[in-house]
Design a protein around this motif. Structure first.
Motif, PDB file in Angstrom:
ATOM      1  N   UNK A 166      25.154  38.690  39.153  1.00 52.33           N
ATOM      2  CA  UNK A 166      25.235  39.820  38.227  1.00 52.33           C
ATOM      3  C   UNK A 166      25.607  41.097  38.976  1.00 52.33           C
ATOM      4  N   UNK A 167      24.970  41.325  40.132  1.00 52.90           N
ATOM      5  CA  UNK A 167      25.212  42.560  40.882  1.00 52.90           C
ATOM      6  C   UNK A 167      26.646  42.621  41.401  1.00 52.90           C
ATOM      7  N   UNK A 168      27.110  41.516  42.002  1.00 50.45           N
ATOM      8  CA  UNK A 168      28.468  41.496  42.557  1.00 50.45           C
ATOM      9  C   UNK A 168      29.504  41.640  41.448  1.00 50.45           C
ATOM     10  N   UNK A 169      29.295  40.968  40.341  1.00 45.76           N
ATOM     11  CA  UNK A 169      30.233  41.059  39.219  1.00 45.76           C
ATOM     12  C   UNK A 169      30.255  42.478  38.658  1.00 45.76           C
ATOM     13  N   UNK A 170      29.087  43.108  38.561  1.00 43.98           N
ATOM     14  CA  UNK A 170      29.012  44.476  38.031  1.00 43.98           C
ATOM     15  C   UNK A 170      29.744  45.446  38.952  1.00 43.98           C
ATOM     16  N   UNK A 171      29.529  45.321  40.262  1.00 48.17           N
ATOM     17  CA  UNK A 171      30.187  46.219  41.216  1.00 48.17           C
ATOM     18  C   UNK A 171      31.703  46.059  41.128  1.00 48.17           C
ATOM     19  N   UNK A 172      32.156  44.813  41.098  1.00 45.72           N
ATOM     20  CA  UNK A 172      33.596  44.566  41.029  1.00 45.72           C
ATOM     21  C   UNK A 172      34.168  45.073  39.709  1.00 45.72           C
ATOM     22  N   UNK A 173      33.399  44.932  38.649  1.00 47.82           N
ATOM     23  CA  UNK A 173      33.853  45.413  37.346  1.00 47.82           C
ATOM     24  C   UNK A 173      33.998  46.932  37.353  1.00 47.82           C
ATOM     25  N   UNK A 174      33.041  47.630  37.941  1.00 48.32           N
ATOM     26  CA  UNK A 174      33.109  49.086  38.014  1.00 48.32           C
ATOM     27  C   UNK A 174      34.293  49.528  38.870  1.00 48.32           C
ATOM     28  N   UNK A 175      34.484  48.870  40.006  1.00 47.79           N
ATOM     29  CA  UNK A 175      35.608  49.220  40.888  1.00 47.79           C
ATOM     30  C   UNK A 175      36.934  48.957  40.191  1.00 47.79           C
ATOM     31  N   UNK A 176      37.052  47.792  39.550  1.00 43.28           N
ATOM     32  CA  UNK A 176      38.294  47.462  38.856  1.00 43.28           C
ATOM     33  C   UNK A 176      38.603  48.430  37.737  1.00 43.28           C
ATOM     34  N   UNK A 177      37.567  48.772  36.952  1.00 47.26           N
ATOM     35  CA  UNK A 177      37.769  49.742  35.871  1.00 47.26           C
ATOM     36  C   UNK A 177      38.167  51.097  36.423  1.00 47.26           C
ATOM     37  N   UNK A 178      37.537  51.492  37.526  1.00 45.54           N
ATOM     38  CA  UNK A 178      37.853  52.781  38.139  1.00 45.54           C
ATOM     39  C   UNK A 178      39.283  52.848  38.637  1.00 45.54           C
ATOM     40  N   UNK A 179      39.751  51.769  39.260  1.00 45.43           N
ATOM     41  CA  UNK A 179      41.122  51.742  39.773  1.00 45.43           C
ATOM     42  C   UNK A 179      42.135  51.859  38.634  1.00 45.43           C
ATOM     43  N   UNK A 180      41.924  51.084  37.570  1.00 46.58           N
ATOM     44  CA  UNK A 180      42.858  51.124  36.449  1.00 46.58           C
ATOM     45  C   UNK A 180      42.846  52.483  35.754  1.00 46.58           C
ATOM     46  N   UNK A 181      41.652  53.038  35.573  1.00 47.51           N
ATOM     47  CA  UNK A 181      41.574  54.355  34.932  1.00 47.51           C
ATOM     48  C   UNK A 181      42.219  55.423  35.804  1.00 47.51           C
ATOM     49  N   UNK A 182      42.041  55.330  37.111  1.00 45.11           N
ATOM     50  CA  UNK A 182      42.656  56.303  38.027  1.00 45.11           C
ATOM     51  C   UNK A 182      44.178  56.230  37.946  1.00 45.11           C
ATOM     52  N   UNK A 183      44.733  55.014  37.946  1.00 42.15           N
ATOM     53  CA  UNK A 183      46.178  54.863  37.817  1.00 42.15           C
ATOM     54  C   UNK A 183      46.662  55.394  36.472  1.00 42.15           C
ATOM     55  N   UNK A 184      45.883  55.122  35.414  1.00 38.14           N
ATOM     56  CA  UNK A 184      46.267  55.603  34.092  1.00 38.14           C
ATOM     57  C   UNK A 184      46.233  57.104  33.978  1.00 38.14           C
ATOM     58  N   UNK A 185      45.178  57.719  34.505  1.00 39.80           N
ATOM     59  CA  UNK A 185      45.059  59.177  34.460  1.00 39.80           C
ATOM     60  C   UNK A 185      46.168  59.824  35.267  1.00 39.80           C
ATOM     61  N   UNK A 186      46.518  59.220  36.398  1.00 35.61           N
ATOM     62  CA  UNK A 186      47.603  59.769  37.214  1.00 35.61           C
ATOM     63  C   UNK A 186      48.923  59.745  36.445  1.00 35.61           C
ATOM     64  N   UNK A 187      49.168  58.657  35.705  1.00 35.00           N
ATOM     65  CA  UNK A 187      50.387  58.581  34.895  1.00 35.00           C
ATOM     66  C   UNK A 187      50.362  59.602  33.761  1.00 35.00           C
ATOM     67  N   UNK A 188      49.207  59.773  33.140  1.00 38.30           N
ATOM     68  CA  UNK A 188      49.090  60.751  32.059  1.00 38.30           C
ATOM     69  C   UNK A 188      49.289  62.171  32.578  1.00 38.30           C
ATOM     70  N   UNK A 189      48.778  62.460  33.751  1.00 33.35           N
ATOM     71  CA  UNK A 189      48.985  63.791  34.342  1.00 33.35           C
ATOM     72  C   UNK A 189      50.464  64.026  34.644  1.00 33.35           C
TER      73      UNK A 189
END
Length: 216
Positions: A73-96
């Motif tokens: 559960x812990x490893x999956x949660x950490x990876x999920x947060x990192x993955x979501x963060x990376x995608x959101x960062x790329x998306x926000x950069x494109x929107x900017x």
């Protein structure tokens, strides 16, 4: 090393790989954006990064490490947060970028960098997006064992299957990138580029949010 004749499920495996490669997701969104805005040369490093990440996950699955990530559960949660963060960062950069270009009312003559730095950036984006995808761990654990005969070594056979998947996906993705790049001049028109940045940014943020809230 097992040969082709030692794996009777090759046809089903290759069909499955084609369907997987054609399915929409973070990899496809990232690839299309790079090819449309930077052309074929800008998309190549992204494809290589994505496929290296896929191969790493396949080897981790064969070694049992991906199974540990999927079960923890812990490893999956950490990876999920990192993955979501990376995608959101790329998306926000494109929107900017879309917002800046819209305010300026024009787009610079250049495109997504195709220099060495730009290439490494594209490679890194592809690699991180693939490695930070928690669904990849779950998928690899469930996918490859279906095609490994009971009398074959798991790790070696999985490595061969994954290499075939990487080769096939690379050809498919590069063909797609070449097709998109042919319309590059149209995509890089100021209004179209601004629209594309906005749409791709929204899609990437949406995918990131989906990763953040999704379960196994």
């Amino acid at each position: 090393m097992p040969g082709v004749e030692a794996i009777p499920s090759w046809p089903a495996f290759l069909v499955a790989v084609v369907l997987i490669a054609a399915s929409p997701g973070p990899a496809m969104a990232l690839l299309l954006r790079r090819a449309a805005l930077g052309g074929f040369r800008a998309a190549v490093p992204t494809v290589l990064g994505l496929e290296l990440g896929l191969y790493v996950w396949a080897l981790l699955a064969a070694a049992g490490l991906a199974g540990l990530v999927a079960a923890s559960e812990a490893a999956f949660w950490v990876l999920r947060v990192v993955g979501a963060g990376v995608l959101c960062w790329l998306g926000v950069r494109a929107l900017r970028a879309a917002w800046r270009e819209r305010r300026a009312g024009r787009t610079a003559a250049g495109t997504v960098p195709t220099s060495r730095r730009g290439g490494w950036a594209g490679f890194g984006e592809g690699l991180v997006v693939q490695l930070a995808n928690p669904k990849a761990a779950v998928f690899m654990v469930a996918f490859y064992p279906q095609f490994v005969p009971a009398d074959r070594p798991l790790f070696t056979t999985t490595a061969v299957l994954a290499l075939a998947q990487v080769a096939l996906e690379t050809v498919l993705y590069l063909s797609l990138a070449a097709g998109v790049a042919r319309a590059g001049d149209w995509f890089r028109r100021p209004r179209v580029r601004t629209w594309l940045e906005g749409v791709s940014g929204t899609v990437l943020v949406g995918l990131g949010l989906r990763v953040a809230v999704s379960g196994r």
